[in-house]
Scaffold this motif. Structure first.
Motif, PDB file in Angstrom:
ATOM      1  N   MET A 130      18.580  16.838  19.691  1.00 62.32           N
ATOM      2  CA  MET A 130      17.876  15.608  19.682  1.00 62.32           C
ATOM      3  C   MET A 130      16.422  16.403  20.007  1.00 62.32           C
ATOM      4  O   MET A 130      15.573  15.422  19.430  1.00 62.32           O
ATOM      5  N   GLY A 131      15.931  17.360  20.365  1.00 58.68           N
ATOM      6  CA  GLY A 131      14.859  17.687  20.998  1.00 58.68           C
ATOM      7  C   GLY A 131      14.003  18.394  19.755  1.00 58.68           C
ATOM      8  O   GLY A 131      12.963  18.490  19.818  1.00 58.68           O
ATOM      9  N   VAL A 132      14.684  18.692  18.897  1.00 55.93           N
ATOM     10  CA  VAL A 132      14.213  19.608  17.877  1.00 55.93           C
ATOM     11  C   VAL A 132      12.735  18.898  17.041  1.00 55.93           C
ATOM     12  O   VAL A 132      11.974  19.565  16.767  1.00 55.93           O
ATOM     13  N   TYR A 135       9.808  18.868  19.474  1.00 54.78           N
ATOM     14  CA  TYR A 135       9.239  20.060  19.632  1.00 54.78           C
ATOM     15  C   TYR A 135       8.556  20.661  18.396  1.00 54.78           C
ATOM     16  O   TYR A 135       7.374  21.145  18.298  1.00 54.78           O
ATOM     17  N   THR A 136       9.325  20.326  17.081  1.00 58.36           N
ATOM     18  CA  THR A 136       8.481  20.624  15.850  1.00 58.36           C
ATOM     19  C   THR A 136       7.254  19.932  15.637  1.00 58.36           C
ATOM     20  O   THR A 136       6.176  20.389  15.053  1.00 58.36           O
ATOM     21  N   ALA A 137       7.080  18.770  16.121  1.00 56.55           N
ATOM     22  CA  ALA A 137       6.034  17.752  15.986  1.00 56.55           C
ATOM     23  C   ALA A 137       4.874  18.243  16.698  1.00 56.55           C
ATOM     24  O   ALA A 137       3.821  18.010  16.549  1.00 56.55           O
ATOM     25  N   CYS A 138       5.258  18.814  18.043  1.00 57.16           N
ATOM     26  CA  CYS A 138       4.583  19.230  18.901  1.00 57.16           C
ATOM     27  C   CYS A 138       3.781  20.841  18.539  1.00 57.16           C
ATOM     28  O   CYS A 138       2.970  21.308  19.193  1.00 57.16           O
ATOM     29  N   GLY A 139       4.328  21.350  17.211  1.00 60.24           N
ATOM     30  CA  GLY A 139       3.926  22.677  16.907  1.00 60.24           C
ATOM     31  C   GLY A 139       4.855  23.871  17.211  1.00 60.24           C
ATOM     32  O   GLY A 139       4.366  24.815  17.119  1.00 60.24           O
ATOM     33  N   PHE A 140       5.767  23.645  17.685  1.00 64.79           N
ATOM     34  CA  PHE A 140       7.018  24.742  17.937  1.00 64.79           C
ATOM     35  C   PHE A 140       7.665  25.023  16.746  1.00 64.79           C
ATOM     36  O   PHE A 140       7.750  24.374  15.889  1.00 64.79           O
TER      37      PHE A 140
END
Length: 151
Positions: A130-132, A135-140
């Motif tokens: 659910m979190g991927v 986190y991807t949108a935030c640059g991870f």
């Protein structure tokens, strides 16, 4: 509904925070075969006090509706993180009835700012499915080499 406000976790919040952490772990599919409450209580108390754990809470009135957490660890410096200081994200949880409102992103931004202030050169998380997206949108970015051995 009141607007959501944010504040830091205090020791007085730990009982509710721990229950939300356990709910999060269960939602992610963890096997509930041991009572984690004593170990979590010990961990959070020690690391809140020495500054190596920070957390922000999202509140609707007095009700905690979202949590975040960051543990600070230090490894030998490496090229990707010359300070050796790393933030490990945990306890990212939003009450299901409050999801998709930007609360998790706000909480994540706050602990990421704390990591910068602490001097971290990198932030890591083992993200739930659910979190991927968040986190991807935030640059991870994914590190496909992460491995773990349980002792």
């Amino acid at each position: 509904m009141n607007s959501v406000t944010y504040r830091r976790l205090t020791e007085e919040d730990l009982a509710i925070f721990i229950e939300m952490r356990i709910t999060q772990l269960r939602e992610e599919g963890a096997k509930d075969d041991v009572d984690l409450r004593p170990a979590l209580n010990d961990y959070y108390r020690r690391h809140l006090n020495d500054g190596t754990f920070v957390s922000w809470l999202a509140l609707d009135g007095e009700k905690i509706v979202g949590t975040s957490g960051m543990s600070f660890v230090e490894k030998p410096p490496y090229f990707g993180c010359p300070s050796g200081k790393i933030g490990l994200i945990s306890s990212m949880y939003t009450d299901p009835s409050y999801r998709r409102r930007g609360i998790a992103k706000d909480l994540l931004t706050k602990v990421m700012d704390d990591a910068r202030k602490y001097g971290c050169g990198a932030i890591q998380i083992t993200a739930s499915d659910m979190g991927v997206k968040l986190y991807t949108a935030c640059g991870f970015v994914h590190n496909g080499n992460f491995m773990q051995y349980n002792l």
